[in-house]
Design a protein around this motif. Sequence first.
Motif, short mmCIF file in Angstrom:
data_model
loop_
_atom_site.label_atom_id
_atom_site.label_comp_id
_atom_site.label_asym_id
_atom_site.label_seq_id
_atom_site.Cartn_x
_atom_site.Cartn_y
_atom_site.Cartn_z
N LEU A 91 0.97 -1.17 0.14
CA LEU A 91 0.32 0.13 0.02
C LEU A 91 0.45 1.59 -0.12
O LEU A 91 2.44 1.39 1.00
CB LEU A 91 -0.88 -0.04 1.37
N SER A 92 0.91 2.00 -0.98
CA SER A 92 1.11 3.86 -1.21
C SER A 92 0.35 4.42 -1.25
O SER A 92 -1.15 4.51 -1.97
CB SER A 92 2.21 3.43 -1.57
N GLN B 251 -0.60 12.44 -1.39
CA GLN B 251 -1.41 13.86 -1.81
C GLN B 251 -2.00 14.45 -3.23
O GLN B 251 -0.85 14.21 -3.86
CB GLN B 251 -1.07 15.00 -0.55
N ALA C 124 -4.68 10.62 -1.41
CA ALA C 124 -4.51 10.42 0.25
C ALA C 124 -5.11 11.88 0.20
O ALA C 124 -4.55 13.03 0.82
CB ALA C 124 -3.33 10.85 0.86
N HIS D 183 -5.45 13.06 3.91
CA HIS D 183 -4.29 13.85 4.45
C HIS D 183 -4.07 15.44 3.95
O HIS D 183 -3.38 16.01 4.68
CB HIS D 183 -2.87 12.87 3.91
N TYR E 259 -1.38 13.42 11.68
CA TYR E 259 -1.88 12.86 10.33
C TYR E 259 -1.13 11.45 10.04
O TYR E 259 -1.51 11.14 9.91
CB TYR E 259 -0.82 14.24 9.70
N MET F 133 -1.96 8.45 8.78
CA MET F 133 -1.71 6.92 7.56
C MET F 133 -1.40 5.44 8.72
O MET F 133 -1.72 5.01 7.63
CB MET F 133 -0.15 7.82 7.49
N ILE G 253 -2.72 2.13 6.74
CA ILE G 253 -1.69 1.05 6.33
C ILE G 253 -2.28 -0.33 7.47
O ILE G 253 -2.60 -1.42 6.58
CB ILE G 253 -0.50 0.76 6.38
N1 TRP Z 1 1.48 10.85 3.92
C1 TRP Z 1 2.39 11.01 2.82
C2 TRP Z 1 2.44 11.47 1.45
O1 TRP Z 1 2.55 13.14 2.21
C3 TRP Z 1 1.31 10.08 1.75
C4 TRP Z 1 0.62 8.65 2.39
C5 TRP Z 1 -1.19 9.11 3.35
C6 TRP Z 1 0.95 7.70 2.57
N2 TRP Z 1 -0.95 7.99 3.81
C7 TRP Z 1 0.07 6.70 3.42
C8 TRP Z 1 1.98 7.00 2.40
C9 TRP Z 1 0.30 5.09 3.52
C10 TRP Z 1 2.65 5.82 2.02
C11 TRP Z 1 1.28 4.98 2.95
O2 TRP Z 1 4.17 11.21 0.89
#
Ligand code: TRP
Length: 333
Positions: free
Chosen positions: A5-6, A9, A42, A45, A128, A132, A136
Motif C-alpha cells: 500500500l502506498s 497527496q 490521500a 491528508h 496525520y 497514515m 496501512i
Molecule cells: N504521507 C504520505 C506523503 O505525504 C502520503 C500517505 C498517506 C501515505 N497515507 C499513506 C504513504 C500510507 C504511504 C502509506 O507522501
Amino acid sequence: MKRILSGIQPTNRLHLGNYLGAMRNWVKLQNEPGAECLYMIADLHAITVPQDPESLTRSTRETAAAYIAAGIDPSRSIIFVQSAVPAHSQLMWLLATMAQLGKLERMTQFKDKAGKNAERAGLGLFAYPVLMAADILVYQATHVPVGEDQKQHLELAREIAATFNTRYKTDFLIQPEPVITGPAPRVMSLRDGTQKMSKSAESDMTRINLTDDADAIAQKIRKAKTDAEPLPESEKGLENRPEAKNLVTIYAALADISRQDVLNDFAGKQFSEFKPALSDLAVSQIAPIAARMQELMTDVSEIDALLANANDRANNYAIPVLSEVERIMGIWK
Ligand code: TRP
C-alpha cells in the motif's frame, strides 16, 4: 504474498520528483509476481493544510490520472481515494487511543509544517501519522514503499500495530515493512540545486511537471542553471556543484542507471552537449505521461468509473479488518 500500500497527496502540480520518487517504483512493484498493490490518493491528508475545495476535487482526479498515465494498471492494482473508504477514518480513532503524544510531537514533518506556531496547528496536522497508520493497517499491508521523509511515520505505524497487539493479546495487526526501491533520487530545483524540486516553488521553471509537453520540458532543461565546468569523470567531481549534480541525478534516474554510468558517457563534455541528451530522455519519458493525463482529464467519465470500481474493492478489503479490530476491542457495533 505481499500486500503493498502506498499513496501520495492529491495535487494539481505533480512533478518529476513525484514520478521518480513514487509512481515509477509503484509500477515496478505492481509487476512483481505475487504482489497485490493498493495505491491511494490521500485527500484526507491533503486537508491538514487549507485547500480550495474545487481544486481539491480536481487534483484528486488528476492524481488518479497521473497514476494511470505513469503505468499503474487499474486492472491489476487498486487505485482508490482515501476518503471513499470510511474505514480509514474509523480505524484512525481507534488507533488514536494507542498513539502517544510524545511520539507525535517528535515527528519531524509535524515540526516542519507547524513551524514556530505549533500551538495554533490543527489537530489534523498533529494526528496525520495516526491516519497514515490507519491507511496501512486497515489493509493489513505487508509492504509500504515510501520516501525518506515518510519513514518516521511508517515506524510509528509499526509501533501502533505492536501496541494494539500487545494490549489486546493478539497478532491481528501486521507490522508493515518499508520498501526502499533503490536509492530514492533527490530531485532538486532546476534553478537552485540546493532546494528540493517542489510544487510550491514560485517559478514553474524550477520543476518539470507531469503535465508539461515536449516543448515545455525542453525549454526548462535548456534554461536549467549550470556552472561553467565540463562534466567530471567521477561522482567526487560533482561535490560542491549542486546544479551539475542534480542534472546528472535526473539523467541517471530517468535512464535507471547510476550517476557514475552517466559520467562514464559524458565526462569532459560541456552542458551544451549534455543538456540536449537529457532533454531527449526526459521528453521521451514524461511527455507521453502528460499526453495520457490530458486525454483522461478531457472526458472524466472513464476515470470516475475506474475510481468508483476501485473504491468498492478497497472497501471490501478494509471493512472486515475494521470490524475485526472493533470486535477485538469490544466495541459495540
Ligand atoms: N504521507 C504520505 C506523503 O505525504 C502520503 C500517505 C498517506 C501515505 N497515507 C499513506 C504513504 C500510507 C504511504 C502509506 O507522501
